[in-house]
Design a protein around this motif. Structure first.
Motif, PDB file in Angstrom:
ATOM      1  N   PRO A  60       4.013   6.276   9.887  1.00 18.71           N
ATOM      2  CA  PRO A  60       5.050   6.241   8.853  1.00 18.71           C
ATOM      3  C   PRO A  60       5.140   7.559   8.098  1.00 18.71           C
ATOM      4  O   PRO A  60       4.169   8.303   8.018  1.00 18.71           O
ATOM      5  CB  PRO A  60       4.573   5.121   7.910  1.00 18.71           C
ATOM      6  CG  PRO A  60       3.140   4.952   8.189  1.00 18.71           C
ATOM      7  CD  PRO A  60       2.885   5.396   9.582  1.00 18.71           C
ATOM      8  N   SER A  61       6.303   7.819   7.541  1.00 16.33           N
ATOM      9  CA  SER A  61       6.496   9.114   6.907  1.00 16.33           C
ATOM     10  C   SER A  61       5.618   9.291   5.682  1.00 16.33           C
ATOM     11  O   SER A  61       5.278  10.418   5.330  1.00 16.33           O
ATOM     12  CB  SER A  61       7.965   9.326   6.551  1.00 16.33           C
ATOM     13  OG  SER A  61       8.459   8.218   5.849  1.00 16.33           O
ATOM     14  N   ILE A  62       5.196   8.191   5.039  1.00 14.64           N
ATOM     15  CA  ILE A  62       4.337   8.328   3.870  1.00 14.64           C
ATOM     16  C   ILE A  62       3.011   8.948   4.266  1.00 14.64           C
ATOM     17  O   ILE A  62       2.416   9.732   3.522  1.00 14.64           O
ATOM     18  CB  ILE A  62       4.124   6.972   3.153  1.00 14.64           C
ATOM     19  CG1 ILE A  62       3.304   7.171   1.900  1.00 14.64           C
ATOM     20  CG2 ILE A  62       3.430   5.972   4.029  1.00 14.64           C
ATOM     21  CD1 ILE A  62       4.142   7.242   0.672  1.00 14.64           C
ATOM     22  N   VAL A  63       2.527   8.640   5.473  1.00 12.21           N
ATOM     23  CA  VAL A  63       1.276   9.230   5.925  1.00 12.21           C
ATOM     24  C   VAL A  63       1.473  10.715   6.186  1.00 12.21           C
ATOM     25  O   VAL A  63       0.619  11.541   5.846  1.00 12.21           O
ATOM     26  CB  VAL A  63       0.745   8.507   7.178  1.00 12.21           C
ATOM     27  CG1 VAL A  63      -0.458   9.225   7.743  1.00 12.21           C
ATOM     28  CG2 VAL A  63       0.380   7.080   6.828  1.00 12.21           C
ATOM     29  N   TYR A  64       2.596  11.086   6.781  1.00  9.13           N
ATOM     30  CA  TYR A  64       2.890  12.505   6.964  1.00  9.13           C
ATOM     31  C   TYR A  64       2.940  13.204   5.610  1.00  9.13           C
ATOM     32  O   TYR A  64       2.453  14.317   5.445  1.00  9.13           O
ATOM     33  CB  TYR A  64       4.229  12.702   7.677  1.00  9.13           C
ATOM     34  CG  TYR A  64       4.161  12.553   9.179  1.00  9.13           C
ATOM     35  CD1 TYR A  64       4.667  11.422   9.806  1.00  9.13           C
ATOM     36  CD2 TYR A  64       3.603  13.539   9.967  1.00  9.13           C
ATOM     37  CE1 TYR A  64       4.613  11.285  11.185  1.00  9.13           C
ATOM     38  CE2 TYR A  64       3.538  13.416  11.338  1.00  9.13           C
ATOM     39  CZ  TYR A  64       4.043  12.285  11.937  1.00  9.13           C
ATOM     40  OH  TYR A  64       3.982  12.146  13.295  1.00  9.13           O
ATOM     41  N   GLY A  65       3.564  12.536   4.650  1.00 14.07           N
ATOM     42  CA  GLY A  65       3.658  13.116   3.319  1.00 14.07           C
ATOM     43  C   GLY A  65       2.287  13.295   2.690  1.00 14.07           C
ATOM     44  O   GLY A  65       1.975  14.351   2.142  1.00 14.07           O
ATOM     45  N   ALA A  66       1.453  12.250   2.787  1.00 10.86           N
ATOM     46  CA  ALA A  66       0.113  12.337   2.219  1.00 10.86           C
ATOM     47  C   ALA A  66      -0.690  13.432   2.910  1.00 10.86           C
ATOM     48  O   ALA A  66      -1.413  14.198   2.261  1.00 10.86           O
ATOM     49  CB  ALA A  66      -0.601  10.990   2.347  1.00 10.86           C
ATOM     50  N   PHE A  67      -0.542  13.518   4.232  1.00  9.76           N
ATOM     51  CA  PHE A  67      -1.223  14.561   4.988  1.00  9.76           C
ATOM     52  C   PHE A  67      -0.755  15.927   4.536  1.00  9.76           C
ATOM     53  O   PHE A  67      -1.570  16.836   4.290  1.00  9.76           O
ATOM     54  CB  PHE A  67      -0.955  14.367   6.478  1.00  9.76           C
ATOM     55  CG  PHE A  67      -1.294  15.560   7.321  1.00  9.76           C
ATOM     56  CD1 PHE A  67      -0.298  16.293   7.940  1.00  9.76           C
ATOM     57  CD2 PHE A  67      -2.604  15.955   7.486  1.00  9.76           C
ATOM     58  CE1 PHE A  67      -0.613  17.393   8.712  1.00  9.76           C
ATOM     59  CE2 PHE A  67      -2.923  17.049   8.258  1.00  9.76           C
ATOM     60  CZ  PHE A  67      -1.920  17.774   8.879  1.00  9.76           C
ATOM     61  N   GLY A  68       0.559  16.078   4.412  1.00 12.63           N
ATOM     62  CA  GLY A  68       1.099  17.348   3.953  1.00 12.63           C
ATOM     63  C   GLY A  68       0.548  17.713   2.590  1.00 12.63           C
ATOM     64  O   GLY A  68       0.180  18.857   2.333  1.00 12.63           O
TER      65      GLY A  68
ATOM     66  N   LEU B  27       0.806  -1.214   0.000  1.00  9.89           N
ATOM     67  CA  LEU B  27       0.000   0.000   0.000  1.00  9.89           C
ATOM     68  C   LEU B  27       0.847   1.276   0.000  1.00  9.89           C
ATOM     69  O   LEU B  27       0.572   2.188  -0.787  1.00  9.89           O
ATOM     70  CB  LEU B  27      -0.924  -0.029   1.230  1.00  9.89           C
ATOM     71  CG  LEU B  27      -2.322   0.531   1.079  1.00  9.89           C
ATOM     72  CD1 LEU B  27      -3.011  -0.036  -0.128  1.00  9.89           C
ATOM     73  CD2 LEU B  27      -3.137   0.192   2.325  1.00  9.89           C
ATOM     74  N   PRO B  28       1.869   1.402   0.861  1.00 13.39           N
ATOM     75  CA  PRO B  28       2.671   2.628   0.838  1.00 13.39           C
ATOM     76  C   PRO B  28       3.320   2.846  -0.526  1.00 13.39           C
ATOM     77  O   PRO B  28       3.411   3.980  -0.987  1.00 13.39           O
ATOM     78  CB  PRO B  28       3.738   2.396   1.919  1.00 13.39           C
ATOM     79  CG  PRO B  28       3.217   1.310   2.774  1.00 13.39           C
ATOM     80  CD  PRO B  28       2.355   0.472   1.904  1.00 13.39           C
ATOM     81  N   ALA B  29       3.754   1.767  -1.168  1.00  8.95           N
ATOM     82  CA  ALA B  29       4.389   1.909  -2.475  1.00  8.95           C
ATOM     83  C   ALA B  29       3.390   2.429  -3.497  1.00  8.95           C
ATOM     84  O   ALA B  29       3.737   3.229  -4.369  1.00  8.95           O
ATOM     85  CB  ALA B  29       4.954   0.562  -2.931  1.00  8.95           C
ATOM     86  N   LEU B  30       2.143   1.970  -3.384  1.00  9.14           N
ATOM     87  CA  LEU B  30       1.097   2.456  -4.291  1.00  9.14           C
ATOM     88  C   LEU B  30       0.974   3.967  -4.200  1.00  9.14           C
ATOM     89  O   LEU B  30       0.935   4.671  -5.214  1.00  9.14           O
ATOM     90  CB  LEU B  30      -0.239   1.804  -3.918  1.00  9.14           C
ATOM     91  CG  LEU B  30      -1.475   2.346  -4.633  1.00  9.14           C
ATOM     92  CD1 LEU B  30      -1.407   1.989  -6.099  1.00  9.14           C
ATOM     93  CD2 LEU B  30      -2.741   1.794  -4.005  1.00  9.14           C
ATOM     94  N   ILE B  31       0.937   4.455  -2.977  1.00 10.04           N
ATOM     95  CA  ILE B  31       0.781   5.892  -2.780  1.00 10.04           C
ATOM     96  C   ILE B  31       1.978   6.638  -3.353  1.00 10.04           C
ATOM     97  O   ILE B  31       1.841   7.627  -4.067  1.00 10.04           O
ATOM     98  CB  ILE B  31       0.626   6.223  -1.282  1.00 10.04           C
ATOM     99  CG1 ILE B  31      -0.528   5.436  -0.686  1.00 10.04           C
ATOM    100  CG2 ILE B  31       0.401   7.708  -1.073  1.00 10.04           C
ATOM    101  CD1 ILE B  31      -0.607   5.535   0.814  1.00 10.04           C
TER     102      ILE B  31
END
Lengths: 334, 287, 330
Positions: free
Chosen positions: B120-128, A283-287
Motif C-alpha cells: 500500500p502507498s502508506i508503506v511507501y510513504g512511511a519508507f520514504g 492501522l494505516p489511518a493511525l500512521i
C-alpha cells in the motif's frame, strides 16, 4: 523506417562472403552496445527484488528503538492502551479496527464481484464486455481521495439515516449490529467504500482465471445437456477454486492497506470495535493521522513506523501467497 | 433441448442470471453514483479562479484564491515520477521479455513486481519518510518524485509486461534473422510494435501517481505557492482536498469538493485519453 | 510514432507552462502594484512556518499582508499540528512554529523561544434541541458541574444538570479522538489534567465534533471559537448553542455569561471575563531569539498584524500583553 534500412544495409554488407566492409567496427559496436545494455538492464531488473528488502530493513531499523526501550513485541501488538504521551503503545484496537473494516469490505465485495466476473466470462456478449472494461478501468483509476469524498457525501449519511435506524429497529439485539453512536462514521461506511474500491481488482482477476479454463471442458459439458449454470457450478468453478480464493485474498490485502478513503469515513476512534456501527481506527489511518505529532513525543515515530512494518509484513504474506497461487493457475493450461 | 422449461435447473439458471446482471448493474451504478456525487457537489464551487489562482491570505477562511498550487504541484510530481519510473521500467519490462523470458529468474522478478504492486502507498510513504530522516532530507518536490516513482514502477512494469508478452514472435524472429542484436530488437522493433500498450501503461502509472495522497503526505510537504525548486515542498491535489475538508468553514469544504472534482476530471481525461492515444498509435504497428 | 508522442509531450509541457505562467502572473500582480511602496524597503528572503491548524488560516492572512508590504519576502506555510511545529522549529527545519498551547519546560530547555500573538478560547456546546435548553439558558452550568459531566461522569441525565429530576434524558458526552489542544484546554478547565481525562465518545476532528453535537439532542461537547461562530455572520453555527457558563457561581446565567454572537464571545475573552483555561494564548515559537527578517515579521504581527485578527475570528492581545511580548523580543 530509416533505422530498419540501416540495419539491413550494414548487415548485408557484413554477411557478404569474403568481402571486407569499410566499417568493420559497426558490428562490434552494436554487439558492445548489446552487451552493455544487457548488463545495465539486468542490474535494473533486480531493483524490484532489492526494493522489498530495502523497505523492510528501513522500517525495521527505524522501529527498533521501541524494542530497545523495553516494550516487548507482544506488549505492543496486543496492548489495548494507546497513550503515546505516557509511553503506552498498544496496537490492538487498531489491528482490530483494520480487521473489522477489511472483513466487512471483503464480505460485501466478493459475492457481487464473483457474479459479475462469471457473468462477463460466461454469459455476456462481446458488446457487454466492451462496455464493462472501461467501467472497471475507470473505477480502478479513481483516486482514493475521491472515493473518500464520495464516502463522506453519500455513504456516511446513508449509514446514519438509513442503515443505522433500520438496524436499531430490527437487529437491535444482535451485538454485532448495535448502534451506539449517532454518526454515520462507522465500520460499515468504511466497508462499503472499500468494497467498491477492491471490486475492479477482484472482478478482473477472477475473469482472467475463468478465461484460463479451456473451452473444451465447457463445450463438453454443454454437449451433454447441462445448462450454463450447471456447467459453471460443477465443471468450471471446482477447477478455479484456488484461484478464486487467491483473488479474494489479494482483494483483502488491498483493502488492508487502503488509507485515505477509509480514514475519511470510519470515525478514527481508538477503541476495539464490537459492532459494525461502531467507529474504528485502522492501522494505516493511525500512521497517516499522527504523522504531524511523530517527532515531538519520544518513541512516537518508532511506534508509527513499526505499525507500518506490521502492515507491510501482513500484506507481504498475503500477497506472496495469493500471487504464487494465481501465477500457477493462470500460466498452466490444465 | 429445453424440454421442460420449468425444470428446476432451468429455473435456477434464470435465477442466477438475474442476480448476475443485477450485480453488474450495481457495479456500473456505483461508478455512476461516484461521478454524480462528485460532480453535483463539486461543480457549483468550481470557478475559474479555483483553477487559475493560488490561495491568497484568508483562503482557508473562505476568502479568495484557488488551488493552482496543488494542480501544478500534482502535475510536477506525477510527471517527474512517471519519467523516473519509465527510465527504469521500460528496460525492466524489455529485459524480462527478451532476455529472461520464462526463466526462473524471470519468475522471481515478476513475483517481486506483483508483490511491490500490492504494497500500500502508506508503506511507501512511511519508507520514504524513514529514508528522509536518515538522510536528513526535508519534505520536498524531489523526495515526493522519488518515492512516487517507486510506487509507480510496479504498476508500469506490470502493465508493460502484460502487453509485451503479446508481441508477435514472427516480428522478433524476422528481425533476428536479419542479424539484429537483442538490444536493437528490443528498442526498435518491440517498442514500436507495442507502443500503444506502452503508452497506456505509462498513463496508467501517471494516473496512479497523481491521485495518491499517502506518499505525498510524508514526502512532499505542502505549500501555498507554486514550487519553483526541487528541494522545496510542494502542494498536491489529494492533500489540498484533504486539508480543505478538515476546516470548519463550509465555504472551504465546498472548495474541497471542487478540488476533488478537478482531480477526478484530470484522471478521467488521462484514462479516456490513453484509450484514444493507443487507438491512434495503432497505425504504426504491424498487424 | 515519434511525431505523435512529441505532439502529446509538447501539449502537456505547453499546458503546464501556461498554467504556471497564469499562476506566477497572479502572484506577480500584487508585487507590481506594491512596488510603489517603500523604495527604501530592503526586507527580502523566505520565511518558513509550520504548526498548529488552529493558527494556520491566520498565518496565511498575515503572510499575505506582509508580502503586500514587503514584496521581496516569500512565505512557505504548512499545517501539521502543534507538535510538528515545535519539532520543525527545534530541528531548524522551519523559521517559525505555530503553537496553539503553552510551551513546555523541556521544549524551552531545548532552545524554544516564544511569544503570544493571539488569544483563542474553547466553548462548551449543546444541541439546539436539547430537552433542558430553557433551564440551561436560565441557570447556566458551573465549573463543578462540568467536572461532573466530563471528567467523573457522576451527573448522567440532563435533569440532574438543571435540577429537574423528571427530565430523564441521558447525557451523551462527546470529545475529540484525535490529539487536540482544544480538548486539553477543556479538560484543564473541567478539573482534569490532560485530554484523556475527558470521558466521552471520541469524534475525530473539530468540524465532526460540532456536527455530532448538533445532530444529537442529548449531546454535549466543546470546540474552538472559530468552529462555533460563523466567520462572516458572527452568529452561532446552525444546530448548536453555547450553554452559559456560570463563571461567578451564582446559580444563574448573567448577561456576560451567555454568548450568542462572536462579538460577545470575543469581548469576554479579551477583557478576561472568560476563564483561562479554556481561553488560551496562541504562540509563535522560534529557535532562540528571532532576528532579522523573522524578527521583523513577528514584530509586525504584534503591532499592525493585530488589527487583522478580529475579522478573522481571533482575539487580539490587549495593549499590555502586546507591550509585554514586544519587550520580550528585545
Amino acid at each position: 523506417m530509416n533505422s530498419e534500412d540501416q540495419v539491413l544495409t550494414s548487415e548485408t554488407s557484413m554477411h557478404t562472403e569474403g568481402r571486407r566492409t569499410n566499417r568493420p567496427s559497426s558490428a562490434g559496436r552494436r554487439l558492445q552496445q548489446d552487451r552493455a545494455a544487457r548488463r545495465a538492464f539486468s542490474v535494473m531488473t533486480f531493483v524490484p527484488l532489492f526494493l522489498i528488502v530495502v523497505i523492510a530493513i528501513a522500517l525495521i531499523v527505524r522501529s527498533w528503538p521501541i524494542i530497545q526501550a523495553g516494550h516487548s513485541i507482544s506488549e505492543t501488538i496486543f496492548g489495548v492502551i494507546w497513550k503515546p504521551e505516557a509511553g503506552s503503545f498498544g496496537f490492538w484496537p487498531f489491528i482490530m479496527g483494520t480487521v473489522w473494516v477489511t472483513v466487512v469490505g471483503v464480505l460485501l465485495a466478493v459475492p457481487p464481484c464473483l457474479l459479475v466476473a462469471l457473468y462477463l466470462g460466461e454469459y455476456a456478449h462481446a458488446t457487454t464486455r466492451s462496455v464493462a472494461k472501461p467501467i472497471l478501468d475507470l473505477l480502478a483509476a479513481i483516486p482514493p481521495v475521491v472515493y473518500g469524498v464520495w464516502g463522506l457525501l453519500a455513504i456516511v449519511p446513508f449509514v446514519q439515516k438509513f442503515a443505522a435506524p433500520l438496524s436499531k429497529r430490527y437487529l437491535g439485539t444482535i451485538p454485532m449490529f448495535q448502534v451506539r453512536q449517532p454518526t454515520g462514521f462507522t465500520i460499515l461506511a468504511g466497508g462499503i467504500v472499500l468494497a467498491v474500491m477492491i471490486a475492479p481488482l477482484i472482478i478482473s482477476v477472477v475473469y482472467e482465471i475463468l478465461a484460463a479454463v479451456p473451452n473444451d471442458l465447457r463445450h463438453a459439458s454443454l454437449a451433454v445437456g447441462a445448462t450454463r449454470w450447471q456447467t459453471i457450478r460443477s465443471v468450471v468453478l471446482p477447477r478455479v477454486l484456488p484461484g478464486i480464493v487467491a483473488a479474494v485474498v489479494l482483494g483483502a490485502s488491498r483493502a488492508l492497506g487502503e488509507t485515505i478513503a477509509v480514514m475519511m469515513v470510519v470515525g478514527n476512534v481508538p477503541k476495539v470495535p464490537t459492532s459494525i456501527f461502531d467507529a474504528a481506527y485502522p492501522l494505516p489511518a493511525l500512521i497517516a493521522n499522527n504523522y504531524g505529532d511523530m517527532m515531538s513525543i519520544p518513541l512516537y515515530d518508532a511506534a508509527l513506523l513499526s505499525a507500518a512494518l506490521v502492515l507491510l509484513l501482513v500484506i507481504l504474506f498475503f500477497n506472496v501467497l495469493s500471487t504464487l497461487v494465481l501465477q500457477r493457475v493462470l500460466r498452466r493450461k490444465w | 433441448m429445453r424440454k421442460n422449461r420449468w425444470e428446476r435447473r432451468h429455473l435456477v439458471e434464470t435465477f442466477v442470471k438475474f442476480f448476475m446482471m443485477a450485480s453488474f448493474v450495481v457495479v456500473a451504478a456505483a461508478l455512476g453514483l461516484i461521478l454524480w456525487t462528485v460532480i453535483a457537489r463539486g461543480l457549483p464551487s468550481l470557478t475559474w479562479s479555483m483553477i487559475t489562482q493560488t490561495p491568497k491570505g484568508g483562503y482557508y477562511m473562505g476568502k479568495e484564491g484557488g488551488v493552482l498550487n496543488a494542480i501544478i504541484g500534482s502535475l510536477y510530481l506525477a510527471t517527474g515520477a512517471t519519467i523516473l519510473a519509465l527510465i527504469f521500467g521500460l528496460p525492466i519490462a524489455l529485459h524480462l521479455n527478451t532476455y529472461l523470458g520464462n526463466s526462473s529468474w524471470g519468475e522471481y522478478v515478476r513475483l517481486s513486481l506483483d508483490v511491490l504492486w500490492g504494497i500500500p502507498s502508506i508503506v511507501y510513504g512511511a519508507f520514504g519518510f524513514a529514508l528522509m530522516l536518515s538522510l536528513g532530507m526535508r519534505a520536498s518536490l524531489l523526495a515526493g518524485i522519488i518515492v512516487l516513482a517507486l510506487l509507480e514502477l510496479p504498476v508500469m512494469v506490470r502493465a508493460m509486461d502484460e502487453v509485451i508478452r503479446l508481441m508477435p514472435k514472427e516480428l522478433e524472429q524476422a528481425a533476428f534473422a536479419l542479424g539484429s542484436t537483442k538490444f536493437e530488437v528490443a528498442v526498435r522493433v518491440v517498442t514500436r510494435q507495442m507502443l500503444p500498450g506502452i503508452v497506456t501503461a505509462v498513463l496508467l502509472a501517471f494516473g496512479r501517481g497523481i491521485g495518491d495522497a499517502a506518499v505525498v503526505l510524508f514526502t512532499a510537504g505542502y505549500t501555498d505557492r507554486i514550487t519553483t525548486s526541487l528541494m522545496r515542498p510542494t502542494a498536491s491535489l489529494p492533500l489540498a482536498v484533504f486539508f480543505q475538508l478538515a476546516t470548519p468553514y463550509k465555504e472551504v469544504q465546498e472548495r474541497g469538493y471542487a478540488s476533488a472534482l478537478i482531480l477526478t476530471i484530470i484522471v478521467l481525461i488521462i484514462s479516456l485519453g490513453s484509450r484514444w492515444i493507443s487507438g491512434r498509435l495503432n497505425r504504426y504497428t504491424v498487424k | 510514432m515519434r511525431k505523435t508522442s512529441l505532439l502529446v509531450l509538447s501539449i502537456l509541457t505547453a499546458a503546464s507552462l501556461l498554467l504556471s505562467a497564469c499562476g506566477s502572473a497572479a502572484t506577480e500582480e500584487p508585487a507590481a502594484s506594491a512596488s510603489q511602496a517603500s523604495a527604501s524597503d530592503n526586507l527580502s528572503g523566505t520565511i518558513t512556518v509550520s504548526g498548529a491548524f488552529a493558527l494556520y488560516p491566520m498565518m496565511t492572512v498575515w503572510a499575505d499582508e506582509f508580502t503586500k508590504l514587503h514584496p521581496n519576502v516569500q512565505f512557505d506555510v504548512q499545517g501539521g499540528g502543534a507538535g510538528k511545529g515545535m519539532t520543525d522549529t527545534l530541528a531548524g527545519a522551519v523559521d517559525i512554529g505555530m503553537i496553539s498551547r503553552s510551551i513546555k519546560p523541556e521544549e524551552e530547555a531545548k532552545g524554544a523561544f516564544w511569544v503570544p500573538v493571539a488569544k483563542d478560547a474553547v466553548f462548551p456546546l449543546v444541541s439546539e434541541s436539547n430537552p433542558a435548553l430553557a433551564d440551561l439558558k436560565a441557570k447556566g452550568i458551573s465549573q463543578d458541574m462540568f467536572k461532573k459531566i466530563f471528567i467523573t461522569g457522576e451527573v448522567k441525565t440532563w435533569g440532574d444538570v438543571v435540577g429537574k429530576p423528571e427530565v430523564k434524558d441521558e447525557i451523551h458526552v462527546y470529545t475529540r479522538s484525535d490529539s487536540a489542544g482544544a480538548a486539553d484546554q477543556w479538560s484543564l478547565y473541567s478539573g482534569g489534567k490532560v485530554q484523556a481525562d475527558i470521558q466521552g465518545i471520541g469524534v475525530n476532528g473539530e468540524p465532526a465534533l460540532v456536527d455530532t453535537v448538533a445532530k444529537d439532542p442529548d449531546g454535549i461537547g466543546f470546540s474552538n471559537l472559530n468552529s462555533v461562530f460563523d466567520i462572516t455572520s458572527g452568529k452561532l453555527v446552525s444546530g448548536v448553542v453555547v450553554p452559559p457558563i456560570d463563571i461567578n457561581g451564582n446559580g444563574k446565567a448573567d448577561p456576560n455569561e451567555y454568548y450568542q454572537t462572536k462579538d460577545e464571545a470575543v469581548k469576554v475573552i479579551a477583557d478576561g471575563t472568560y476563564p483561562s483555561p479554556p481561553a488560551r494564548f496562541e504562540n509563535l515559537a522560534t529557535k532562540g531569539k528571532p532576528a532579522g527578517l523573522t524578527l521583523a515579521f513577528i514584530q509586525w504581527i504584534l503591532n499592525d498584524g493585530q488589527k487583522l485578527l478580529n475579522q478573522a475570528g481571533y482575539v487580539p492581545l490587549t495593549a499590555d500583553q502586546q507591550a509585554e511580548a514586544l519587550a520580550k523580543l528585545k
